[in-house]
Design an enzyme around this catalytic site. Structure first.
Site, PDB file in Angstrom:
ATOM      1  N   LYS A 189      49.416  48.380  36.348  1.00  0.00           N
ATOM      2  CA  LYS A 189      49.698  46.995  36.730  1.00  0.00           C
ATOM      3  C   LYS A 189      51.168  46.755  37.047  1.00  0.00           C
ATOM      4  O   LYS A 189      51.528  45.711  37.601  1.00  0.00           O
ATOM      5  CB  LYS A 189      49.198  46.031  35.647  1.00  0.00           C
ATOM      6  CG  LYS A 189      47.678  46.076  35.518  1.00  0.00           C
ATOM      7  CD  LYS A 189      47.021  44.779  35.116  1.00  0.00           C
ATOM      8  CE  LYS A 189      45.509  44.930  35.313  1.00  0.00           C
ATOM      9  NZ  LYS A 189      44.702  43.810  35.035  1.00  0.00           N
TER      10      LYS A 189
ATOM     11  N   LYS B 111      37.658  52.061  41.040  1.00  0.00           N
ATOM     12  CA  LYS B 111      36.728  51.200  40.293  1.00  0.00           C
ATOM     13  C   LYS B 111      36.606  49.841  40.975  1.00  0.00           C
ATOM     14  O   LYS B 111      37.561  49.357  41.597  1.00  0.00           O
ATOM     15  CB  LYS B 111      37.154  51.052  38.827  1.00  0.00           C
ATOM     16  CG  LYS B 111      38.271  50.083  38.552  1.00  0.00           C
ATOM     17  CD  LYS B 111      38.289  49.620  37.071  1.00  0.00           C
ATOM     18  CE  LYS B 111      39.244  48.420  36.948  1.00  0.00           C
ATOM     19  NZ  LYS B 111      39.167  47.662  35.746  1.00  0.00           N
TER      20      LYS B 111
ATOM     21  N   LYS C 232      38.282  43.059  39.998  1.00  0.00           N
ATOM     22  CA  LYS C 232      38.550  41.753  40.588  1.00  0.00           C
ATOM     23  C   LYS C 232      39.972  41.661  41.120  1.00  0.00           C
ATOM     24  O   LYS C 232      40.232  40.919  42.051  1.00  0.00           O
ATOM     25  CB  LYS C 232      38.262  40.631  39.597  1.00  0.00           C
ATOM     26  CG  LYS C 232      39.052  40.664  38.337  1.00  0.00           C
ATOM     27  CD  LYS C 232      38.465  39.665  37.341  1.00  0.00           C
ATOM     28  CE  LYS C 232      38.895  40.000  35.939  1.00  0.00           C
ATOM     29  NZ  LYS C 232      37.866  39.807  34.958  1.00  0.00           N
TER      30      LYS C 232
HETATM   31  P1  ATP Z   1      41.084  43.761  36.528  1.00  0.00           P
HETATM   32  O1  ATP Z   1      40.754  44.191  37.892  1.00  0.00           O
HETATM   33  O2  ATP Z   1      41.972  42.543  36.497  1.00  0.00           O
HETATM   34  O3  ATP Z   1      41.530  44.884  35.660  1.00  0.00           O
HETATM   35  P2  ATP Z   1      38.391  43.884  35.806  1.00  0.00           P
HETATM   36  O4  ATP Z   1      37.692  43.631  37.072  1.00  0.00           O
HETATM   37  O5  ATP Z   1      38.567  45.286  35.334  1.00  0.00           O
HETATM   38  O6  ATP Z   1      39.779  43.173  35.889  1.00  0.00           O
HETATM   39  P3  ATP Z   1      38.040  42.880  33.120  1.00  0.00           P
HETATM   40  O7  ATP Z   1      37.946  41.445  32.740  1.00  0.00           O
HETATM   41  O8  ATP Z   1      39.317  43.553  32.857  1.00  0.00           O
HETATM   42  O9  ATP Z   1      37.664  43.053  34.666  1.00  0.00           O
HETATM   43  O10 ATP Z   1      36.851  43.689  32.447  1.00  0.00           O
HETATM   44  C1  ATP Z   1      35.858  43.173  31.606  1.00  0.00           C
HETATM   45  C2  ATP Z   1      34.961  44.305  31.165  1.00  0.00           C
HETATM   46  O11 ATP Z   1      34.315  44.892  32.284  1.00  0.00           O
HETATM   47  C3  ATP Z   1      35.695  45.454  30.457  1.00  0.00           C
HETATM   48  O12 ATP Z   1      34.918  45.945  29.392  1.00  0.00           O
HETATM   49  C4  ATP Z   1      35.826  46.496  31.532  1.00  0.00           C
HETATM   50  O13 ATP Z   1      35.921  47.809  31.013  1.00  0.00           O
HETATM   51  C5  ATP Z   1      34.536  46.297  32.296  1.00  0.00           C
HETATM   52  N1  ATP Z   1      34.662  46.723  33.695  1.00  0.00           N
HETATM   53  C6  ATP Z   1      35.481  46.168  34.624  1.00  0.00           C
HETATM   54  N2  ATP Z   1      35.341  46.778  35.817  1.00  0.00           N
HETATM   55  C7  ATP Z   1      34.415  47.749  35.628  1.00  0.00           C
HETATM   56  C8  ATP Z   1      33.826  48.721  36.498  1.00  0.00           C
HETATM   57  N3  ATP Z   1      34.176  48.808  37.770  1.00  0.00           N
HETATM   58  N4  ATP Z   1      32.896  49.553  35.979  1.00  0.00           N
HETATM   59  C9  ATP Z   1      32.522  49.471  34.682  1.00  0.00           C
HETATM   60  N5  ATP Z   1      33.040  48.579  33.811  1.00  0.00           N
HETATM   61  C10 ATP Z   1      33.972  47.716  34.272  1.00  0.00           C
END
Ligand code: ATP
Ligand code: LTN
Length: 340
Positions: A119, A202, A205
């Protein structure tokens, strides 16, 4: 530990209210497991609004996104009668324990966290907030307060869970055994859902392009289109091979997770049929899943008072547990008891 021996082991997890909708990575990687685990554990699930301050945020959106997050959890099957669903900021013990845990965390140890490195890669460390640096310490506090057995998350959170265990062990060793060592609960099959346009990354968002991410609350027609335009490869064979065919493998993972059909079974069903049929059918499966989910979420959002009551009751249940742990911690680090 002060928990009664007959009590069910606990499960705890959190999700940030940093978008207008959860995406398929969040659901398949994490929150679907929350729903499944709530039956056999004492469940605590929270919206990590304190964590949402670690990146620049819009204060006008945060409260709404927190409610939308709660509504989505309930729409997906979290039962607020069974699970304590709450906003992190409603339980001040999270921030209080984080301060104590920060005193046990090495600067170098925090700097090694890959999420912090990722980040800050673009703007550099100097432009990042101290809160972003402290993010995993707050996460450790979130977890340790409830002494859970399992923490269901996606693969990207594994390192934070390891830090949490290290800090728990350090505290137990330096003071007195206070924390249970929590285990990450990561389902191998869905631990990393990838971006539909860049299947080596991955689904996220913050980093995915609109075409790469399926949001649970977007128009289902848009989701269907994104599935049909997902990046695959120049072959035609529907086969699971993460190295050679990351795009197709990701679609197979999503298909299998949503229908309960095995990958093997899906490969056989699409043998010799090419990607068009496969993507078209998956698009239908996705639409069938998100359409009622979206309707239920919108319905829940219509009754704000009820949602706020759920969050209030969840915070009350959470505080009962969190305040006991924090009292143990304060005593063990040597604070003078508060009067009155
Ligand atoms: P950011 O992009 O800001 O890191 P994010 O999309 O990863 O956000 P979070 O709110 O950080 O979303 O994640 C919430 C949960 O979803 C966490 O347990 C995270 O490990 C899981 N998660 C997020 N993206 C994935 C993904 N692509 N595959 C599997 N699990 C995910
Ligand atoms: N960092 C997590 C959100 C989170 C969390 C937690 C998850 C904050 N505190 C405690 C599990 C346990 C993420 O999803 N990015």
């Amino acid at each position: 530990m002060s928990d009664a021996p007959t009590a069910l082991p606990r499960v705890l997890s959190g999700i940030q209210p940093t978008a207008d909708s959860f995406h398929f990575g969040n659901y398949l990687g994490a929150t679907r497991q929350w729903v499944a685990l709530q039956e056999e554990f004492e469940p605590f699930f929270f919206i990590a609004d304190l964590h949402a301050l670690t990146m620049e945020h819009d204060p006008k959106k945060l409260a709404d996104r927190t409610r939308v997050a709660a509504a989505q959890l309930i729409a997906m099957g979290i039962d607020p009668e069974r699970s304590a669903v709450f906003a992190q900021s409603h339980v001040p013990e999270h921030a209080e324990l984080a301060w104590v845990m920060s005193s046990l965390t090495g600067f170098g140890e925090a700097r090694r966290m890959t999420q912090f490195k990722d980040k800050t890669a673009k703007g550099g460390e100097g432009a990042a907030s101290v809160a972003l640096f402290n993010y995993p310490i707050l996460q450790a506090a979130d977890i340790l307060l409830y002494r859970p057995q399992y923490v269901p998350v996606g693969e990207d959170q594994r390192q934070h869970l390891e830090l949490t265990r290290d800090l728990a062990q350090r505290f137990n060793h330096r003071f007195k055994k206070t924390f249970r060592l929590p285990e990450a609960y990561i389902l191998k099959e869905t631990a990393k859902i990838t971006d539909l346009q860049q299947p080596d990354k991955k689904m996220s968002k913050s980093a995915s392009s609109p075409g790469g991410i399926i949001e649970l609350l977007e128009d289902p027609k848009v989701s269907a289109k994104k599935i049909r335009s997902a990046v695959t490869d120049s072959e035609t064979e529907v086969r699971f091979d993460e190295e050679a065919k990351p795009g197709v493998s990701n679609l197979l993972t999503i298909y299998s997770a949503l229908t309960g059909r095995s990958i093997d079974d899906l490969e056989k069903a699409y043998a010799g049929r090419g990607y068009g049929d496969f993507k078209g059918d998956l698009a239908d499966v996705v639409v069938e899943f998100v359409t009622p989910f979206r309707a239920r979420t919108l319905e829940l959002l219509d009754d704000r008072a009820e949602l706020d009551a759920v969050l209030k009751s969840g915070a009350g249940r959470a505080r009962e547990v969190a305040s006991r742990t924090l009292a143990d911690v304060y005593e063990r680090v040597g604070f003078l008891p508060a009067q009155g």
